[in-house]
Design a protein around this motif. Structure first.
Motif, PDB file in Angstrom:
ATOM      1  N   HIS A 132      14.346  19.310 -15.257  1.00  0.00           N
ATOM      2  CA  HIS A 132      14.576  19.348 -13.806  1.00  0.00           C
ATOM      3  C   HIS A 132      16.063  19.542 -13.528  1.00  0.00           C
ATOM      4  O   HIS A 132      16.818  18.574 -13.454  1.00  0.00           O
ATOM      5  CB  HIS A 132      14.064  18.054 -13.154  1.00  0.00           C
ATOM      6  CG  HIS A 132      13.954  18.130 -11.665  1.00  0.00           C
ATOM      7  ND1 HIS A 132      12.853  17.671 -10.967  1.00  0.00           N
ATOM      8  CD2 HIS A 132      14.787  18.633 -10.725  1.00  0.00           C
ATOM      9  CE1 HIS A 132      13.022  17.880  -9.681  1.00  0.00           C
ATOM     10  NE2 HIS A 132      14.203  18.452  -9.502  1.00  0.00           N
ATOM     11  N   HIS A 134      19.075  21.976 -11.208  1.00  0.00           N
ATOM     12  CA  HIS A 134      19.346  22.897 -10.099  1.00  0.00           C
ATOM     13  C   HIS A 134      20.665  23.574 -10.424  1.00  0.00           C
ATOM     14  O   HIS A 134      21.732  23.095 -10.067  1.00  0.00           O
ATOM     15  CB  HIS A 134      19.410  22.141  -8.773  1.00  0.00           C
ATOM     16  CG  HIS A 134      18.115  21.489  -8.407  1.00  0.00           C
ATOM     17  ND1 HIS A 134      17.019  22.212  -7.990  1.00  0.00           N
ATOM     18  CD2 HIS A 134      17.718  20.189  -8.419  1.00  0.00           C
ATOM     19  CE1 HIS A 134      16.009  21.379  -7.748  1.00  0.00           C
ATOM     20  NE2 HIS A 134      16.401  20.152  -8.014  1.00  0.00           N
ATOM     21  N   LYS A 252       6.958  25.420  -7.871  1.00  0.00           N
ATOM     22  CA  LYS A 252       7.407  24.126  -7.328  1.00  0.00           C
ATOM     23  C   LYS A 252       6.992  24.050  -5.865  1.00  0.00           C
ATOM     24  O   LYS A 252       7.329  24.924  -5.068  1.00  0.00           O
ATOM     25  CB  LYS A 252       8.933  24.033  -7.443  1.00  0.00           C
ATOM     26  CG  LYS A 252       9.560  22.909  -6.596  1.00  0.00           C
ATOM     27  CD  LYS A 252      10.083  21.790  -7.434  1.00  0.00           C
ATOM     28  CE  LYS A 252      10.784  20.720  -6.628  1.00  0.00           C
ATOM     29  NZ  LYS A 252      12.226  20.808  -6.671  1.00  0.00           N
ATOM     30  N   HIS A 298       9.925  13.029  -9.985  1.00  0.00           N
ATOM     31  CA  HIS A 298      10.586  11.899  -9.298  1.00  0.00           C
ATOM     32  C   HIS A 298       9.791  10.581  -9.349  1.00  0.00           C
ATOM     33  O   HIS A 298       8.590  10.576  -9.600  1.00  0.00           O
ATOM     34  CB  HIS A 298      10.905  12.241  -7.844  1.00  0.00           C
ATOM     35  CG  HIS A 298      11.692  13.506  -7.696  1.00  0.00           C
ATOM     36  ND1 HIS A 298      12.788  13.784  -8.478  1.00  0.00           N
ATOM     37  CD2 HIS A 298      11.541  14.582  -6.878  1.00  0.00           C
ATOM     38  CE1 HIS A 298      13.277  14.970  -8.128  1.00  0.00           C
ATOM     39  NE2 HIS A 298      12.544  15.474  -7.175  1.00  0.00           N
ATOM     40  N   ASP A 368      17.460  16.377 -12.584  1.00  0.00           N
ATOM     41  CA  ASP A 368      17.588  16.713 -11.157  1.00  0.00           C
ATOM     42  C   ASP A 368      19.067  16.796 -10.774  1.00  0.00           C
ATOM     43  O   ASP A 368      19.617  15.897 -10.127  1.00  0.00           O
ATOM     44  CB  ASP A 368      16.862  15.679 -10.287  1.00  0.00           C
ATOM     45  CG  ASP A 368      16.697  16.169  -8.851  1.00  0.00           C
ATOM     46  OD1 ASP A 368      17.013  17.338  -8.575  1.00  0.00           O
ATOM     47  OD2 ASP A 368      16.252  15.376  -8.008  1.00  0.00           O
TER      48      ASP A 368
HETATM   49 ZN   LIG Z   1      15.236  18.485  -7.696  1.00  0.00          ZN
END
Ligand SMILES: [Zn+2]
Length: 479
Positions: A132, A134, A252, A298, A368
């Motif tokens: 995960h 970005h 996603k 998450h 993340d």
């Molecule tokens: Zn994310």
């Protein structure tokens, strides 16, 4: 949930399956309890024995080439088997993009002209995978006016990918970014045109109008054009096809949505052979699980019933505990989101993790990297692994989650996640014992991706440019 179109979809897929490859394409046994309409058709179902596919979950056939070229040997290290969790002395032999042998320490069964690198006393393991990231999201300091620009996103992504490869990551899954930038980065990484891990990208998030990632006011962590706001099952189906066309290798979705919208997206993605993951909470997580989604991102709130159904449907989890801990440590809570009407605490997030582990839910490791979290690599990833250990994993089990389990969640475990003959040579060398002390992962000294040395002595190797010769004039044009 019982949607009337489920059975129709099931029978049409069954016909197509029977017509193409017969029994080899039957749904995996793990799906036996699944209620969703469309059986998952992941990569594994499409690979005929002895065949091969591209290095993506998009099921692009590729001719299997016998490894050729100079052999490289990592001699005499401590080789970590992510399947058995055993650590044993040995030598890893690589040729072309593949591992061709793992030899006992007394063997020297390699060609005389092999490049032999002495890694005695060092730890040799498969490259790390982050489920995960970005890559292209703005840093906290990125000026507002360029946050949504593809150009800035691509450059940030290239910089971040260098940090990932330096830290020993040979694959990352990018779950949304600036416009089309993630697709371009995935293509350039696949061609080894930039110093980067392999990138599996979702591209755009699919959500309902006003859903997660479209909240106002727009914040640096999410910006305009990152998410597609779509309404209605047909629109969600179309959005899956559009991201597939752009190059997505995973879908996603994010809250909020209606049951028929999430069902349409999951079914369409599964027909295309892609997995679907959800950034969602509470009733949306429940709907996504009922729709047959593959995994949930998450540690967001969900009921015990939802956890039980995740276990029953083999829905995996990528808990990303540390990034939420960062939010809690910095801001004391999760505030100001119009699409996220819940509260959270560190204890509640960890308790959710423990419940999921107890229920037997498969969990992958992801960070993340929003805000400045790309700058925190590898610290944030190491912190995430420590949550796994705190939650009951042994350290070797946490490293297994970081490699083999993540590879399985990508449907790529036939090619990555272990060091085995025939698999891609994604191999890292660590100056320490991360199987005993996770912090040793900060000491990655050498990285191979697809058999290419990407990092040496902790720094990215940039091969010199070899100029292409000028074209030779054709005989007719020769003076
Ligand atoms: Zn994310």
């Amino acid at each position: 949930m019982n949607h009337p179109f489920r059975n129709i979809a099931r029978s049409s897929v069954a016909l197509c399956v029977a017509g193409l490859a017969g029994a080899a394409m039957a749904a995996p046994a793990a799906d036996a309890g699944r209620e969703a309409s469309v059986p998952r058709t992941d990569r594994h179902d499409w690979i005929v024995p002895g065949g091969d596919t591209d290095h993506t979950p998009r099921m692009i056939p590729e001719r299997a080439e016998a490894p050729s070229g100079r052999v490289t040997v990592l001699r005499g290290g401590l080789v970590f088997d992510t399947q058995s969790l055993r650590v044993a002395p040995g030598s890893v032999v690589m040729q072309g993009e593949r591992v061709i042998a793992v030899l006992s320490p007394d063997s020297t069964a390699w060609p005389a002209d092999a490049r032999v690198i002495d890694v005695a006393g060092k730890f040799v393991m498969p490259g790390l995978i982050d489920m995960h990231v970005h890559l292209t999201y703005p840093d906290n300091a990125t000026p507002y006016d360029v946050q949504a620009e593809d150009a800035d996103g691509v450059l940030r992504g290239e910089r971040n990918l260098r940090w990932f490869i330096e830290a020993g990551f040979t694959s990352v899954r990018d779950l949304n970014g600036v416009g089309d930038a993630p697709y371009r980065l995935a293509d350039w990484a696949a061609e080894d045109a930039i110093a980067a891990p392999r990138v599996f990208t979702a591209g755009h998030i699919i959500t309902g109008t006003g859903g997660h990632a479209t909240e106002r006011p727009v914040r640096p962590s999410h910006g305009p054009d990152y998410a597609w706001e779509r309404n209605g099952a047909d629109a969600w189906r179309a959005a899956v096809r559009e991201t597939f066309k752009k190059g997505a290798s995973v879908i996603k979705v994010a809250s909020h949505f209606a049951p028929d919208e999430i069902q349409a997206a999951v079914d369409e993605a599964h027909r295309l052979g892609l997995k679907v993951t959800c950034d969602c909470e509470t009733i949306y997580t429940q709907m996504a699980v009922e729709a047959g989604i593959d995994m949930i991102e998450h540690p967001l709130p969900r009921t015990d019933r939802t956890i039980a159904e995740m276990a029953q449907h083999h829905t995996a989890s990528v808990p990303t505990l540390q990034v939420y801990q960062n939010v809690l440590d910095r801001a004391g809570g999760f505030w100001g989101s119009t699409s996220r009407r819940f509260t959270m605490t560190s204890d509640a997030n960890f308790e959710l993790f423990r419940k999921m582990k107890k229920a037997g839910i498969v969990m992958g490791v992801g960070t993340d990297t929003i805000g400045d979290a790309n700058r925190m690599i590898p610290n944030i990833y190491i912190a995430e692994l420590k949550w796994f250990v705190k939650g009951g994993y042994s350290i070797p089990q946490a490293l297994q989650a970081a490699t083999l389990t993540n590879a399985k969640l990508l449907a790529m475990d036939d090619l990555i996640g272990t060091i085995q003959p025939g698999k891609l040579a994604d191999v890292i060398v660590v100056d320490g014992r991360p199987d005993q002390d996770i912090d040793a992962l900060r000491k990655v000294s050498m990285v191979f991706k697809d058999g290419r040395m990407m990092v040496k002595d902790g720094a990215v190797v940039i091969p010199p440019h070899v100029p292409v010769p000028l074209p030779k004039p054709s005989p007719a044009e020769a003076p």
